[in-house]
Design a protein around this motif. Structure first.
Motif, mmCIF file in Angstrom:
data_model
loop_
_atom_site.group_PDB
_atom_site.id
_atom_site.type_symbol
_atom_site.label_atom_id
_atom_site.label_comp_id
_atom_site.label_asym_id
_atom_site.label_seq_id
_atom_site.Cartn_x
_atom_site.Cartn_y
_atom_site.Cartn_z
ATOM 1 N N TYR A 222 0.823 -1.457 -0.001
ATOM 2 C CA TYR A 222 0.020 -0.156 -0.060
ATOM 3 C C TYR A 222 0.712 1.329 -0.044
ATOM 4 N N LYS A 224 3.314 1.797 -2.057
ATOM 5 C CA LYS A 224 4.404 1.641 -3.365
ATOM 6 C C LYS A 224 5.026 3.136 -3.780
ATOM 7 N N ASP A 226 5.884 3.927 -6.580
ATOM 8 C CA ASP A 226 5.036 4.070 -7.818
ATOM 9 C C ASP A 226 3.813 4.825 -7.814
ATOM 10 N N ALA A 227 2.919 4.110 -6.899
ATOM 11 C CA ALA A 227 1.544 4.190 -6.254
ATOM 12 C C ALA A 227 1.542 5.627 -5.888
ATOM 13 N N GLU A 228 2.563 6.159 -5.002
ATOM 14 C CA GLU A 228 2.470 7.292 -4.271
ATOM 15 C C GLU A 228 2.861 8.537 -5.095
ATOM 16 N N ALA A 230 2.410 8.478 -8.445
ATOM 17 C CA ALA A 230 1.167 8.721 -9.251
ATOM 18 C C ALA A 230 0.050 9.475 -8.657
ATOM 19 N N ALA A 231 -0.032 9.085 -7.319
ATOM 20 C CA ALA A 231 -1.214 10.005 -6.671
ATOM 21 C C ALA A 231 -0.637 11.460 -6.384
ATOM 22 N N GLU A 243 2.100 8.157 -16.058
ATOM 23 C CA GLU A 243 2.859 6.780 -16.436
ATOM 24 C C GLU A 243 4.095 6.815 -15.779
ATOM 25 N N GLY A 278 6.873 -1.804 -6.420
ATOM 26 C CA GLY A 278 6.938 -0.783 -5.513
ATOM 27 C C GLY A 278 7.983 -0.128 -5.012
ATOM 28 N N GLN A 342 9.432 8.852 1.476
ATOM 29 C CA GLN A 342 9.905 7.477 1.143
ATOM 30 C C GLN A 342 11.324 7.280 1.917
#
Length: 362
Positions: A222, A224, A226-228, A230-231, A243, A278, A342
């Motif tokens: 949760y 990751k 890349d996810a953070e 992107a958000a 992307e 991630g 991070q």
């Protein structure tokens, strides 16, 4: 609500486009980092309006006041409060549309959520808010560079239908588009001059690359990396797509081409954008961000007013015909803020792990 992002490095922004000031609180920055108002100047100037005829002609001083968290030129570890006074707001430009919902704007959705909205320049929904992200990002960029040698850089990777023919970092700061091919600048100027004359707008794409990111930053599920990223990018005004690495181009690739093979001398490619599972791989972290065309146009459009009546909407005032032109430092700031958060989280949980062998060169 939701005006704060980050976990160990937490940034809260406040203020409206035409209010008296905008500001932010940066909480969690480690002590001992040298910080002065001049550290914000360069990045804020790159984001600022009025730098060329191709952007909004609003002229803001964007002078940062450090209200707390710094003593004798260094951070103390307590919350850093930053403030910028609004000096060139023209609220009268929005008198006519105060009771209308502009197509493509947040007017209608803010009205539905809060039952009230600030029509002056879009209020809290204005890109003016991103000024404080850039200011907060300047702190993160400085800490990342000094603590880990991380460098975050971006450029305009597409303006409407135009793509760069070359990519030279040295060219980016020497033109008003943050464009990596100096030879194409006259083409961009002609394109934008014609666009402004027509009264229309166009979208753009920004690429951001972080070099020097060590392997291990990010979390498996949760949190990751890349996810953070992107958000964070999707939280920027007008962003409609993000992307990581090859992104949607991966759809056309085969696994034998996409997987990033490695040798003892390093990775042979970076289709994954420097993130695996991630977690950073030690390669360059690469993100690409798509911006929609500006919806504030002097060309008439159909809409409705607050009473539900159909109206013709014409937006006056000073607006960007392409928001992507000024978005490079904003995307850089969001990348830097995510990376610093991070890094602090990795240090908190895994600081005792130390160096793990082997390390594949990035």
């Amino acid at each position: 609500m939701s005006n704060t992002f980050g976990q160990l490095l937490r940034v809260t922004t406040f203020g409206e486009s035409h209010g008296p000031a905008i500001g932010c609180v940066v909480d969690g920055c480690p002590p001992g980092l040298e910080l002065a108002p001049g550290d914000f100047t360069a990045d804020l100037a790159r984001r600022a309006t009025g730098r060329s005829r191709h952007t909004s002609q609003r002229h803001e001083a964007d002078e940062v006041e450090i209200l707390s968290g710094v003593f004798e030129g260094v951070t103390t570890g307590t919350p850093i409060a930053l403030l910028i006074r609004n000096t060139d707001a023209r609220s009268k430009d929005y008198d006519r549309i105060a009771g209308q919902f502009r197509p493509g704007h947040a007017d209608y959705t803010y009205w539905q959520k809060y039952g009230i909205r600030d029509p002056r320049g879009g209020g809290r929904a204005s890109a003016r808010e991103t000024t404080m992200r850039v200011a907060a990002g300047a702190i993160a960029r400085k800490w990342l560079a000094r603590r880990h040698g991380v460098l975050v850089r971006g450029y305009l990777a597409q303006l409407g239908p135009i793509l760069p023919n070359a990519c030279e970092w040295s060219a980016i700061d020497d033109n008003p588009f943050s464009w990596p091919d100096a030879a194409q600048v006259p083409e961009l100027e002609a394109f934008m001059d014609a666009l402004r004359k027509s009264g229309d707008s166009v979208g753009a794409r920004v690429s951001v690359i972080a070099t020097g990111v060590p392997p291990g930053w990010g979390e498996p599920v949760y949190g990751k990396l890349d996810a953070e990223i992107a958000a964070a990018m999707m939280s920027i005004n007008a962003v409609k797509g993000v992307e990581i690495g090859d992104g949607f181009a991966s759809v056309m690739q085969k696994g034998t081409a996409h997987r990033d093979e490695a040798t003892a001398r390093g990775f042979l490619s970076n289709h994954a954008g420097g993130i695996l599972g991630g977690i950073s791989s030690g390669q360059q972290v690469v993100a690409s961000v798509a911006f929609k065309p500006t919806s504030s146009l002097r060309l008439p459009a159909r809409g409705v007013d607050v009473h539900g009546n159909e109206v013709e909407v014409v937006t006056t005032g000073r607006h960007d015909p392409c928001v992507g032109i000024r978005a490079v430092p904003i995307c850089e700031a969001m990348m830097a803020l995510v990376l610093m958060d991070q890094a602090l989280r990795h240090r908190a949980q895994c600081g005792d792990v130390g160096d793990v062998s082997p390390k594949i060169p990035g």
